[in-house]
Design an enzyme around this catalytic site. Structure first.
Site, PDB file in Angstrom:
ATOM      1  N   ARG A  69      59.966  68.823  20.763  1.00 52.70           N
ATOM      2  CA  ARG A  69      58.535  68.982  21.033  1.00 52.70           C
ATOM      3  C   ARG A  69      58.101  70.446  20.952  1.00 52.70           C
ATOM      4  O   ARG A  69      58.759  71.335  21.463  1.00 52.70           O
ATOM      5  CB  ARG A  69      58.255  68.426  22.433  1.00 52.70           C
ATOM      6  CG  ARG A  69      56.839  68.547  22.880  1.00 52.70           C
ATOM      7  CD  ARG A  69      56.572  67.605  24.010  1.00 52.70           C
ATOM      8  NE  ARG A  69      56.924  68.153  25.308  1.00 52.70           N
ATOM      9  CZ  ARG A  69      56.559  67.584  26.462  1.00 52.70           C
ATOM     10  NH1 ARG A  69      55.890  66.451  26.459  1.00 52.70           N
ATOM     11  NH2 ARG A  69      56.899  68.124  27.596  1.00 52.70           N
TER      12      ARG A  69
ATOM     13  N   LYS B   5      52.610  60.905  27.874  1.00 50.70           N
ATOM     14  CA  LYS B   5      51.508  60.813  28.839  1.00 50.70           C
ATOM     15  C   LYS B   5      50.305  61.671  28.444  1.00 50.70           C
ATOM     16  O   LYS B   5      49.178  61.213  28.514  1.00 50.70           O
ATOM     17  CB  LYS B   5      51.944  61.271  30.243  1.00 50.70           C
ATOM     18  CG  LYS B   5      52.868  60.324  30.951  1.00 50.70           C
ATOM     19  CD  LYS B   5      52.977  60.670  32.442  1.00 50.70           C
ATOM     20  CE  LYS B   5      53.416  62.107  32.715  1.00 50.70           C
ATOM     21  NZ  LYS B   5      54.771  62.419  32.253  1.00 50.70           N
TER      22      LYS B   5
ATOM     23  N   ARG C 130      53.589  62.415  41.796  1.00 49.18           N
ATOM     24  CA  ARG C 130      54.964  62.480  41.310  1.00 49.18           C
ATOM     25  C   ARG C 130      55.968  62.235  42.432  1.00 49.18           C
ATOM     26  O   ARG C 130      57.166  62.261  42.191  1.00 49.18           O
ATOM     27  CB  ARG C 130      55.226  63.860  40.722  1.00 49.18           C
ATOM     28  CG  ARG C 130      55.292  63.885  39.192  1.00 49.18           C
ATOM     29  CD  ARG C 130      55.415  65.330  38.818  1.00 49.18           C
ATOM     30  NE  ARG C 130      55.982  65.605  37.546  1.00 49.18           N
ATOM     31  CZ  ARG C 130      55.270  65.901  36.457  1.00 49.18           C
ATOM     32  NH1 ARG C 130      53.973  65.847  36.490  1.00 49.18           N
ATOM     33  NH2 ARG C 130      55.878  66.240  35.353  1.00 49.18           N
TER      34      ARG C 130
ATOM     35  N   ARG D 193      57.834  74.775  24.837  1.00 46.80           N
ATOM     36  CA  ARG D 193      57.552  75.036  26.248  1.00 46.80           C
ATOM     37  C   ARG D 193      58.836  75.492  26.912  1.00 46.80           C
ATOM     38  O   ARG D 193      59.896  74.955  26.628  1.00 46.80           O
ATOM     39  CB  ARG D 193      57.100  73.726  26.921  1.00 46.80           C
ATOM     40  CG  ARG D 193      55.623  73.611  27.093  1.00 46.80           C
ATOM     41  CD  ARG D 193      55.220  72.238  27.560  1.00 46.80           C
ATOM     42  NE  ARG D 193      55.811  71.818  28.833  1.00 46.80           N
ATOM     43  CZ  ARG D 193      55.444  70.700  29.472  1.00 46.80           C
ATOM     44  NH1 ARG D 193      54.523  69.917  28.967  1.00 46.80           N
ATOM     45  NH2 ARG D 193      56.009  70.377  30.608  1.00 46.80           N
TER      46      ARG D 193
ATOM     47  N   ARG E 130      64.704  68.033  34.566  1.00 47.99           N
ATOM     48  CA  ARG E 130      63.403  67.375  34.787  1.00 47.99           C
ATOM     49  C   ARG E 130      63.552  65.850  34.792  1.00 47.99           C
ATOM     50  O   ARG E 130      62.889  65.157  35.556  1.00 47.99           O
ATOM     51  CB  ARG E 130      62.399  67.808  33.709  1.00 47.99           C
ATOM     52  CG  ARG E 130      61.881  69.228  33.942  1.00 47.99           C
ATOM     53  CD  ARG E 130      61.190  69.774  32.726  1.00 47.99           C
ATOM     54  NE  ARG E 130      59.997  69.057  32.374  1.00 47.99           N
ATOM     55  CZ  ARG E 130      59.510  68.981  31.141  1.00 47.99           C
ATOM     56  NH1 ARG E 130      60.141  69.559  30.136  1.00 47.99           N
ATOM     57  NH2 ARG E 130      58.405  68.334  30.914  1.00 47.99           N
TER      58      ARG E 130
HETATM   59  P1  AMP Z   1      53.998  68.150  33.066  1.00 48.61           P
HETATM   60  O1  AMP Z   1      53.145  68.866  32.085  1.00 48.61           O
HETATM   61  O2  AMP Z   1      53.291  66.979  33.726  1.00 48.61           O
HETATM   62  O3  AMP Z   1      55.351  67.767  32.518  1.00 48.61           O
HETATM   63  O4  AMP Z   1      54.279  69.184  34.271  1.00 48.61           O
HETATM   64  C1  AMP Z   1      54.956  70.394  34.053  1.00 48.61           C
HETATM   65  C2  AMP Z   1      55.485  70.938  35.374  1.00 48.61           C
HETATM   66  O5  AMP Z   1      54.383  71.177  36.277  1.00 48.61           O
HETATM   67  C3  AMP Z   1      56.409  70.011  36.142  1.00 48.61           C
HETATM   68  O6  AMP Z   1      57.751  70.074  35.679  1.00 48.61           O
HETATM   69  C4  AMP Z   1      56.257  70.537  37.562  1.00 48.61           C
HETATM   70  O7  AMP Z   1      56.961  71.760  37.733  1.00 48.61           O
HETATM   71  C5  AMP Z   1      54.769  70.873  37.620  1.00 48.61           C
HETATM   72  N1  AMP Z   1      53.987  69.696  38.068  1.00 48.61           N
HETATM   73  C6  AMP Z   1      53.081  68.983  37.355  1.00 48.61           C
HETATM   74  N2  AMP Z   1      52.566  67.999  38.099  1.00 48.61           N
HETATM   75  C7  AMP Z   1      53.159  68.069  39.309  1.00 48.61           C
HETATM   76  C8  AMP Z   1      53.071  67.310  40.503  1.00 48.61           C
HETATM   77  N3  AMP Z   1      52.258  66.242  40.608  1.00 48.61           N
HETATM   78  N4  AMP Z   1      53.838  67.694  41.564  1.00 48.61           N
HETATM   79  C9  AMP Z   1      54.646  68.759  41.483  1.00 48.61           C
HETATM   80  N5  AMP Z   1      54.807  69.491  40.384  1.00 48.61           N
HETATM   81  C10 AMP Z   1      54.070  69.165  39.287  1.00 48.61           C
END
Ligand code: AMP
Length: 204
Positions: free
Chosen positions: A127, A13, A88, A138, A149
């Site tokens: 990654r 993404k 989400r 990360r 996740r």
């Molecule tokens: P990502 O980089 O999109 O994988 O997001 C990393 C982390 O940020 C996720 O595992 C959540 O803990 C938090 N996060 C990102 N976007 C959201 C969202 N829309 N709602 C809740 N938590 C989020």
């Protein structure tokens, strides 16, 4: 154009969001990136979000939704945006719909990047990202957190696929292949490829 990019962790993404947003001339807004920047900057928002992120859980809606509303109100998002990682949950999607309605707008399309789970686990465990000149993993890409996740995605985020399909906004994109191939499929679904007029219905 107002676009949401949906897909499990590891589907690509972030990469696609940057490229597609560039092509559409709109900002790519990643909630994960905003949270990570706040965690590194040790802001109040970052301190609130960190424990959820480290555990691979979603940050509570009241924190996330307010943050996105603020971001969408910034001038560069007035003419369009590409949201990466938001919504989400169904509740976040409802909130997004009503915030946009208040502004007299709606979403134009939701792209779902589709990758099977085995491939996601393989991609996420390998990654790395560049931080201060070094390639690091990360914290939430550690194997136990990755599994959690993906579970959170299945339970809380995957239902958005049916939600957006039901309102005729969803395009599913096969996200296996080179970055360029996936981008081409996404742009075609948006009617924004080189052969299509922007905004025309996608021939997929
Ligand atoms: P990502 O980089 O999109 O994988 O997001 C990393 C982390 O940020 C996720 O595992 C959540 O803990 C938090 N996060 C990102 N976007 C959201 C969202 N829309 N709602 C809740 N938590 C989020």
């Amino acid at each position: 154009m107002r676009v949401v990019l949906l897909g499990p962790p590891g589907a690509g993404k972030g990469t696609q969001a940057q490229i597609i947003a560039g092509r559409l001339g709109v900002p790519a807004i990643s909630t994960g990136d905003i949270f990570r920047a706040n965690v590194s900057g040790q802001t109040e928002l970052g301190l609130k979000a960190k424990s959820y992120m480290d555990a691979g859980d979603l940050v509570p809606d009241e924190i996330t939704v307010a943050m996105v509303k603020d971001r969408l109100a910034e001038p560069d998002a007035k003419g369009g945006f590409l949201l990466d990682g938001f919504p989400r949950t169904i509740a976040q999607a409802e909130q997004l719909r009503s915030s946009l309605e208040d502004l007299g707008h709606g979403l134009d399309r939701v792209l779902e990047l589709v990758v099977e789970e085995e491939e996601l686990v393989r991609r996420l465990s390998g990654r790395r990202m560049l931080v201060d000149g070094q390639m690091v993993q990360r914290d939430d890409d550690k194997p136990e957190t990755v599994r959690h996740r993906l579970e959170v995605y299945r339970e809380q985020t995957a239902p958005l696929s049916g939600f957006y399909e039901g309102v005729g906004l969803l395009s599913r994109i096969d996200a296996i292949g080179s970055v360029e191939e996936v981008t081409a499929r996404a742009l075609r679904a948006l009617g924004a490829d080189d052969d299509g007029e922007p905004g025309q219905p996608a021939a997929v």
